[in-house]
Scaffold this motif. Structure first.
Motif, short mmCIF file in Angstrom:
data_model
loop_
_atom_site.label_atom_id
_atom_site.label_comp_id
_atom_site.label_asym_id
_atom_site.label_seq_id
_atom_site.Cartn_x
_atom_site.Cartn_y
_atom_site.Cartn_z
N UNK A 20 -3.16 -0.91 -6.50
CA UNK A 20 -2.27 -1.69 -5.64
C UNK A 20 -2.66 -1.50 -4.17
N UNK A 21 -3.04 -0.28 -3.81
CA UNK A 21 -3.47 -0.02 -2.43
C UNK A 21 -4.74 -0.78 -2.10
N UNK A 22 -5.68 -0.83 -3.02
CA UNK A 22 -6.93 -1.56 -2.81
C UNK A 22 -6.66 -3.06 -2.69
N UNK A 23 -5.80 -3.60 -3.55
CA UNK A 23 -5.47 -5.02 -3.47
C UNK A 23 -4.79 -5.35 -2.14
N UNK A 24 -3.90 -4.46 -1.69
CA UNK A 24 -3.21 -4.68 -0.42
C UNK A 24 -4.20 -4.62 0.74
N UNK A 25 -5.10 -3.65 0.72
CA UNK A 25 -6.11 -3.53 1.79
C UNK A 25 -7.01 -4.75 1.81
N UNK A 26 -7.44 -5.22 0.64
CA UNK A 26 -8.27 -6.43 0.59
C UNK A 26 -7.55 -7.63 1.19
N UNK A 27 -6.25 -7.74 0.90
CA UNK A 27 -5.47 -8.84 1.44
C UNK A 27 -5.38 -8.73 2.96
N UNK A 28 -5.05 -7.54 3.48
CA UNK A 28 -4.87 -7.36 4.91
C UNK A 28 -6.17 -7.51 5.69
N UNK A 29 -7.29 -7.20 5.06
CA UNK A 29 -8.60 -7.30 5.72
C UNK A 29 -9.25 -8.67 5.51
N UNK A 30 -8.51 -9.60 4.93
CA UNK A 30 -8.99 -10.97 4.68
C UNK A 30 -10.18 -11.00 3.72
N UNK A 31 -10.21 -10.08 2.76
CA UNK A 31 -11.25 -10.08 1.74
C UNK A 31 -10.77 -10.79 0.47
N UNK A 32 -9.55 -11.24 0.48
CA UNK A 32 -8.91 -11.88 -0.67
C UNK A 32 -8.50 -13.28 -0.24
N UNK A 33 -9.33 -14.28 -0.60
CA UNK A 33 -9.06 -15.65 -0.19
C UNK A 33 -7.68 -16.11 -0.66
N UNK A 34 -6.90 -16.55 0.30
CA UNK A 34 -5.54 -17.07 0.06
C UNK A 34 -4.65 -16.06 -0.65
N UNK A 35 -5.01 -14.79 -0.61
CA UNK A 35 -4.22 -13.69 -1.22
C UNK A 35 -4.03 -13.89 -2.72
N UNK A 36 -4.95 -14.56 -3.38
CA UNK A 36 -4.78 -14.89 -4.80
C UNK A 36 -4.77 -13.64 -5.69
N UNK A 37 -5.64 -12.67 -5.44
CA UNK A 37 -5.65 -11.45 -6.26
C UNK A 37 -4.37 -10.65 -6.05
N UNK A 38 -3.92 -10.61 -4.81
CA UNK A 38 -2.69 -9.88 -4.50
C UNK A 38 -1.50 -10.54 -5.20
N UNK A 39 -1.43 -11.86 -5.13
CA UNK A 39 -0.31 -12.57 -5.75
C UNK A 39 -0.38 -12.53 -7.28
#
Length: 52
Positions: A20-39
């Motif tokens: 969860x921490x890695x997914x959140x960091x990817x989202x905050x660092x703009x490594x997750x397009x449109x936050x799709x993995x986080x969502x």
């Protein structure tokens, strides 16, 4: 650490908090397009408890 050039780390992929921490960091660092993995996977938190 993840934005400072760390290429990889030895982690336990079965640890929900770490993932969860890695997914959140990817989202905050703009490594997750449109936050799709986080969502898709969520933030790792299932219940939100308010202490009023």
């Amino acid at each position: 650490m993840m934005d400072s050039g760390m290429d990889s780390a030895i982690i336990d992929p079965l640890d929900a908090k770490i993932m969860a921490t890695i997914r959140t960091a990817d989202m905050l660092l703009s490594h997750d397009d449109y936050c799709m993995n986080y969502l898709k996977r969520g933030s790792g938190r299932r219940h939100c408890k308010l202490n009023l």
